[in-house]
Each structure stands twice: as structure tokens, then as C-alpha cells.
Motif scaffolding. Structure first.
Motif, short mmCIF file in Angstrom:
data_model
loop_
_atom_site.label_atom_id
_atom_site.label_comp_id
_atom_site.label_asym_id
_atom_site.label_seq_id
_atom_site.Cartn_x
_atom_site.Cartn_y
_atom_site.Cartn_z
N GLY A 162 8.15 4.78 -0.75
CA GLY A 162 7.48 3.51 -0.58
C GLY A 162 8.51 2.40 -0.66
O GLY A 162 9.19 2.26 -1.68
N GLN A 163 8.67 1.63 0.40
CA GLN A 163 9.70 0.61 0.47
C GLN A 163 9.07 -0.77 0.31
O GLN A 163 8.25 -1.18 1.15
CB GLN A 163 10.41 0.68 1.83
CG GLN A 163 10.98 2.04 2.18
CD GLN A 163 12.36 2.27 1.61
OE1 GLN A 163 12.90 1.37 0.98
NE2 GLN A 163 12.92 3.44 1.83
N PRO A 164 9.43 -1.53 -0.73
CA PRO A 164 8.82 -2.86 -0.92
C PRO A 164 9.18 -3.85 0.18
O PRO A 164 8.50 -4.85 0.37
CB PRO A 164 9.39 -3.31 -2.27
CG PRO A 164 10.66 -2.53 -2.44
CD PRO A 164 10.39 -1.20 -1.79
N PHE A 165 10.25 -3.56 0.92
CA PHE A 165 10.66 -4.46 2.00
C PHE A 165 10.22 -3.95 3.38
O PHE A 165 10.59 -4.51 4.41
CB PHE A 165 12.18 -4.66 1.99
CG PHE A 165 12.97 -3.39 1.80
CD1 PHE A 165 13.20 -2.53 2.86
CD2 PHE A 165 13.46 -3.05 0.56
CE1 PHE A 165 13.90 -1.36 2.68
CE2 PHE A 165 14.17 -1.87 0.37
CZ PHE A 165 14.39 -1.02 1.44
N SER A 189 0.83 -1.21 0.00
CA SER A 189 0.00 0.00 0.00
C SER A 189 0.86 1.26 0.00
O SER A 189 0.54 2.24 -0.68
CB SER A 189 -0.93 0.00 1.22
OG SER A 189 -1.81 -1.10 1.20
N GLY A 190 1.95 1.22 0.75
CA GLY A 190 2.86 2.35 0.77
C GLY A 190 3.51 2.58 -0.58
O GLY A 190 3.68 3.74 -1.02
N VAL A 191 3.86 1.50 -1.26
CA VAL A 191 4.45 1.60 -2.60
C VAL A 191 3.44 2.18 -3.58
O VAL A 191 3.76 3.09 -4.37
CB VAL A 191 4.91 0.20 -3.07
CG1 VAL A 191 5.17 0.21 -4.58
CG2 VAL A 191 6.18 -0.21 -2.33
N VAL A 192 2.21 1.67 -3.53
CA VAL A 192 1.16 2.16 -4.44
C VAL A 192 0.88 3.64 -4.19
O VAL A 192 0.75 4.43 -5.14
CB VAL A 192 -0.14 1.34 -4.27
CG1 VAL A 192 -1.29 2.00 -5.04
CG2 VAL A 192 0.07 -0.08 -4.76
N ALA A 193 0.81 4.04 -2.91
CA ALA A 193 0.56 5.44 -2.57
C ALA A 193 1.69 6.33 -3.09
O ALA A 193 1.44 7.42 -3.64
CB ALA A 193 0.41 5.60 -1.06
N SER A 194 2.91 5.88 -2.93
CA SER A 194 4.07 6.65 -3.40
C SER A 194 4.05 6.79 -4.92
O SER A 194 4.30 7.87 -5.46
CB SER A 194 5.37 5.98 -2.95
OG SER A 194 5.46 5.92 -1.55
N PRO A 210 13.14 1.30 -3.83
CA PRO A 210 12.20 2.23 -3.19
C PRO A 210 11.62 3.20 -4.20
O PRO A 210 12.28 3.57 -5.18
CB PRO A 210 13.07 2.96 -2.15
CG PRO A 210 14.26 2.09 -1.95
CD PRO A 210 14.51 1.41 -3.27
N VAL A 211 10.38 3.62 -3.97
CA VAL A 211 9.73 4.64 -4.81
C VAL A 211 9.78 5.95 -4.05
O VAL A 211 9.04 6.16 -3.08
CB VAL A 211 8.27 4.26 -5.12
CG1 VAL A 211 7.63 5.33 -5.99
CG2 VAL A 211 8.21 2.90 -5.79
#
Length: 261
Positions: free
Chosen positions: A189-192, A31-36, A97-98
Motif C-alpha cells: 500500500g503506497q501512501p503516494f 484504501s490501498g494502505v488500509v487494505a494492506s 509503503p505498507v
């Protein structure tokens, strides 16, 4: 502890209903990645927030539907989703990261309202709404009833599948919200992100008095559990205790809490 507290409120609903969600850490990261990515594409912080929350909600809905309609225990469903969602987070980012370091986006993680950090304000609102829903609404009573005795709940005419799906949607939405806050705090947005996060959340809920068998628990107890975990983790860090030993301590605490229960 704001990020943990927000998700723990949703996890309280799931655990009281007799379920569990192991995918919240992966959900938070995705969700953080998508938001970023949404913010980078549109430059709109509100749209990025909605994208993150909606993503979390969709993941929760998938978990809930498979659990309720497929008659598969939530443990297995969310364990599978833990890998699936984390994998997608790495796929869409290539493992990188994004970056979204614009103040409009980072405000969710490091901004303030009247001198109070935004994450704390959001956490207080979430806790208040969670407490109200669990103690003052029919939905809350249904959650307790289903967790206490699912078969009897079906016999009395409760829409068990709908309630079970709803609690997974709730924790999914809150995981999405927490993902946006964490991404704002990190400026990317961090995938990890959120690796092992579900351990903290579940430990907090169990320490707060919720029963893994379902039917028992409170939002206030969960908040106390979150604070215990937060103070413990921070204290161990300040004492320069190895991260590996911190994991051992967290696992031991969960085991001890369940044994006492």
C-alpha cells in the motif's frame, strides 16, 4: 487501464448527476494502505478487500453527505478531501509503503482466472453493473434527471439529496476497490499512489462524451475514453516522452474536449 476504468465508471455517475470528485486519487491510495494494513494484521485477503472497499465507501459517503446536506459544490468538498485523505494516508504509514507481498493479497493485482488477469475480470463486471444501473434502473434515470435539472427534480418529488449522496458512495466504493487492486499489483500500500490519478479519470469520462454540466453521458463512452487515455499514455511512454509533457498533453486533451462539448 483496469484501475482507471473501474473508478471512471463511478465518476460517470457523479458527473452525469452534475457533480465531480477530485478526491479519487487520494481515496485510492488511502484504501490501498488500509487494505494492506488489514492483510498484514489478519492474513486474510477477503477481509483486506472488504476493508479497502469499505474505506473508499466511507470517504465517498462523507463527500456525498457534505455536498448534499451542506449545499456545497462537490468541487470544493472533494478538493478539500483530496488533501485530508492524502494526509491521513501519510500519517498512518509515516510516509512509508505498507508491504503486503503475500500471493494471497497480490492475487487481486496480478492473479488470473482461467488465464484472464483478475483486474480485467473485475473491470468487466464493474462495467456491466454500471451500465445496467445507469440504463435499466430507476436510480440511473434519477441520476440523469438530477444532472439535467436539479431544481425541477426537487419539484417533482425526487429524493435529490439521497441520489447525490449515493453517486459519491458509488465512486468511493469503486476507488476503494481500485486501491486494493493497485496495492495487490505493487505488493504494498503506497501512501503516494494515485497522485494526479483524478486527472486521468475525469479526462476519460469527458472524452467519453459526458457533460461537465450534467445530464449526459454513457458507460460505453467512458470505456472508450479510458482506452484512449490508456493508449495515449502508453504511447507517449514508449516514445520516451517526458512525464512532465505527458501531464501537459492530458490537460490539453481535457480542455479540447470541453471546448468541443
Amino acid at each position: 487501464v483496469s484501475v482507471t476504468a473501474i473508478v471512471a465508471v463511478g465518476m460517470t455517475f457523479v458527473i452525469i448527476s452534475g457533480g465531480i470528485d477530485l478526491s479519487v486519487g487520494s481515496n485510492l491510495a488511502f484504501s490501498g494502505v488500509v487494505a494492506s494494513m488489514a492483510f498484514v494484521s489478519t492474513g486474510s485477503a477477503p477481509l483486506a478487500l472488504l476493508a479497502g472497499i469499505a474505506t473508499g465507501g466511507i470517504i465517498g459517503l462523507i463527500n456525498g453527505l457534505i455536498t448534499a446536506k451542506g449545499r456545497i459544490t462537490g468541487f470544493i468538498v472533494t478538493l478539500a478531501m483530496l488533501g485530508v485523505v492524502r494526509g491521513f494516508a501519510f500519517i498512518i504509514t509515516g510516509g512509508n509503503p505498507v508491504t503486503a507481498s503475500d500471493p494471497g493479497f497480490t492475487w487481486f493485482g496480478v492473479g488470473s482466472v482461467l488465464g484472464i488477469p483478475v483486474p480485467i475480470v473485475i473491470t468487466i463486471v464493474v462495467i456491466a453493473l454500471g451500465w445496467f444501473a445507469l440504463t435499466k434502473t430507476k436510480f440511473g434515470r434519477y441520476v440523469y434527471a438530477i444532472g439535467g435539472n436539479e431544481r425541477a427534480s426537487r419539484w417533482t418529488g425526487l429524493k435529490v439529496d439521497g441520489v447525490q449522496t449515493s453517486v459519491y458512495v458509488v465512486v468511493g466504493l469503486l476507488a476503494g476497490l481500485a486501491g486494493v487492486i493497485l496495492a495487490g499489483r505493487l505488493g504494498s500500500g503506497q501512501p503516494f499512489a494515485g497522485d494526479g490519478f483524478e486527472l486521468d479519470v475525469i479526462a476519460a469520462v469527458i472524452l467519453g462524451g459526458s457533460s461537465l454540466a450534467g445530464g449526459r453521458g454513457t458507460i460505453l463512452g467512458t470505456v472508450i475514453g479510458v482506452l484512449i487515455i490508456g493508449v495515449l499514455n502508453n504511447g507517449l511512454t514508449l516514445l520516451d516522452v517526458s512525464t512532465y509533457w505527458q501531464m501537459v498533453v492530458q490537460g490539453a486533451i481535457i480542455l479540447a474536449a470541453v471546448l468541443l462539448d
